[in-house]
Design a protein around this motif. Sequence first.
Motif, short mmCIF file in Angstrom:
data_model
loop_
_atom_site.label_atom_id
_atom_site.label_comp_id
_atom_site.label_asym_id
_atom_site.label_seq_id
_atom_site.Cartn_x
_atom_site.Cartn_y
_atom_site.Cartn_z
N TRP A 142 5.49 7.08 53.06
CA TRP A 142 6.23 8.35 53.15
C TRP A 142 5.26 9.53 53.30
N TYR A 143 4.18 9.51 52.51
CA TYR A 143 3.20 10.59 52.61
C TYR A 143 2.64 10.68 54.04
N GLN A 144 2.31 9.52 54.61
CA GLN A 144 1.71 9.52 55.94
C GLN A 144 2.67 10.12 56.97
N ARG A 145 3.95 9.84 56.83
CA ARG A 145 4.94 10.37 57.78
C ARG A 145 4.97 11.90 57.77
N GLN A 153 17.57 12.55 33.99
CA GLN A 153 16.36 11.77 34.18
C GLN A 153 15.34 12.18 33.13
N PRO A 154 14.49 11.24 32.68
CA PRO A 154 13.45 11.60 31.71
C PRO A 154 12.60 12.76 32.21
N HIS A 155 12.38 13.74 31.36
CA HIS A 155 11.71 14.96 31.80
C HIS A 155 10.26 14.71 32.19
N LEU A 156 9.57 13.87 31.45
CA LEU A 156 8.12 13.74 31.59
C LEU A 156 7.70 12.87 32.76
N ASP A 157 8.54 11.92 33.15
CA ASP A 157 8.10 10.91 34.10
C ASP A 157 7.89 11.47 35.51
N PHE A 158 6.91 10.90 36.21
CA PHE A 158 6.72 11.19 37.62
C PHE A 158 7.75 10.42 38.43
N VAL A 159 8.09 10.94 39.59
CA VAL A 159 9.09 10.31 40.45
C VAL A 159 8.42 9.92 41.76
N PRO A 160 8.36 8.62 42.07
CA PRO A 160 7.74 8.21 43.33
C PRO A 160 8.39 8.92 44.51
N LEU A 161 7.58 9.18 45.53
CA LEU A 161 7.94 9.84 46.78
C LEU A 161 7.99 11.35 46.67
#
Length: 486
Positions: free
Chosen positions: A104-107, A440-448
């Motif tokens: 996704w990042y590359q796109r 959603q949990p406040h602390l967690d990172f979210v992929p993408l």
Amino acid sequence: MTSPQVGSPSEEPRADLPPPPGRHALAGPDEVRAATVAAAQAAPRWAAVPTAQRFALGPLFCRRLRDAAEEFLALLIAEGCPGRVGRWLIDSMLGMFDEKSCRWYQRLMRFEWRDGDRRLVLQHKPDGVVAVNPPGNAPAFSATTVAVHGLMAGNAVVVRVPRRSPSSTMFLLRHVLVPCLEELHAPPGTLGFFCADPDLVLHQWLDDPRIHDIVYYGNSDRGHRFHQSCVDRGKKAVLELSGNDTVVVWKDASTADAVESLLTAFHCSGQMCIAPNRAVVHPEVADEVVEELRRRAVDLLPGRPEDETTLLTPVPGDAHVAVLAEARAAGAVVVCGGRRRTLAGAVHPAGPFLEPTVLRVDGLDLAAGLAAVRDETFFPLLSVVVPALDPDPDRLLSQVIDFLDGNRYGLRNSLWTGDPAVAERFVTGVRNGAMLKVNQPHLDFVPLLPSHGGTGRSAGVHGEAAYVFLKTSHLQSAVFGPPPGP
């Protein structure tokens, strides 16, 4: 002319904490300069590597991190990071750089389309040499994630490793990230790192024309002054500064889930910028939420970092005394906490740990004027703000949104609700913050999604949600006309 004070207060020595494990030599001006020269020589060669090959770095890093996870975790624990938090940091990095995320990042690096007989292109080009000044808290995570982002964008990267906990950062860079670059045949100097005094390094980076971007973590006041120093020298400052996050709990929320998210305010004793500092709780469920927070908070006791139940870390200084005194004098109620404890759990005025503290503040106007609510406190304090009950629920929600937008900081805001209409108004109405979360949990990172950035005092006047690989590159356009006829 007096030089700007650009160092980080987190680098000050702390007599109440044990020394870090192991020894690491401190780099001087010559070593810092050598790393910069090597990076400047490597940068154009690394930028010329195909984009797909550079973005393969993330999955390679994940593979090696999995293999080295237990050794890395042992170093984090030896430096005082609770093992439970260390595992969360590892899981966050694995989610941030897995194959799906990096595809996704590359796109996002290049867009191409047709306009009649012309081909139009928008593409991101690397800035050159990116220098990273990570924080004293979670330096291994911050330094390495930014380095991977900057490298995938095509930059060469130099990192100043903080003196307080260098072992875990050095390990992650040298024994996990460097072999990935070697596997990709990156030129020598693509990644450089050293342990050094922050003021010396930052001043040297500011004055060195070979440094293009400086990623600065730290206190907002110092960060904004540092940003001006970068502007004066024609450099890009990427700011990751203080946070003062808010969790909103609406009347129809899952109380259990909301409280679980709010308790992350006490991870590492609140010394994490993305931990929630404040809650705004609907008056109809405030008593229930506050009581459940009190019940859970009093069970969070000091412990050794290797104990999987430990969340608290030592808290230096006595900043909490004045903050809580002001709040009490204004009418706020300390529901629990506020006392110092020893490692054994005994209450003692000289104890290195501070009890998790829950503060109840009734009224949005009162809350807005208190340091406990207004500022990033960086100790284990959760301020629970209870707005006055309004017979018009839409008006009450508008008041809460206005309160969130009045926050001078802006990393994350989150909401717990069972009403899709409330959730939609929250997401469309709240302007503050780089990330909004619903149920959603406040602390967690979210992929993408972007993992960095912020608004206001968290990232400066041009703050926003930021993919670091885009933040350390610049947008360029191109147009291709039709080939000439025969």
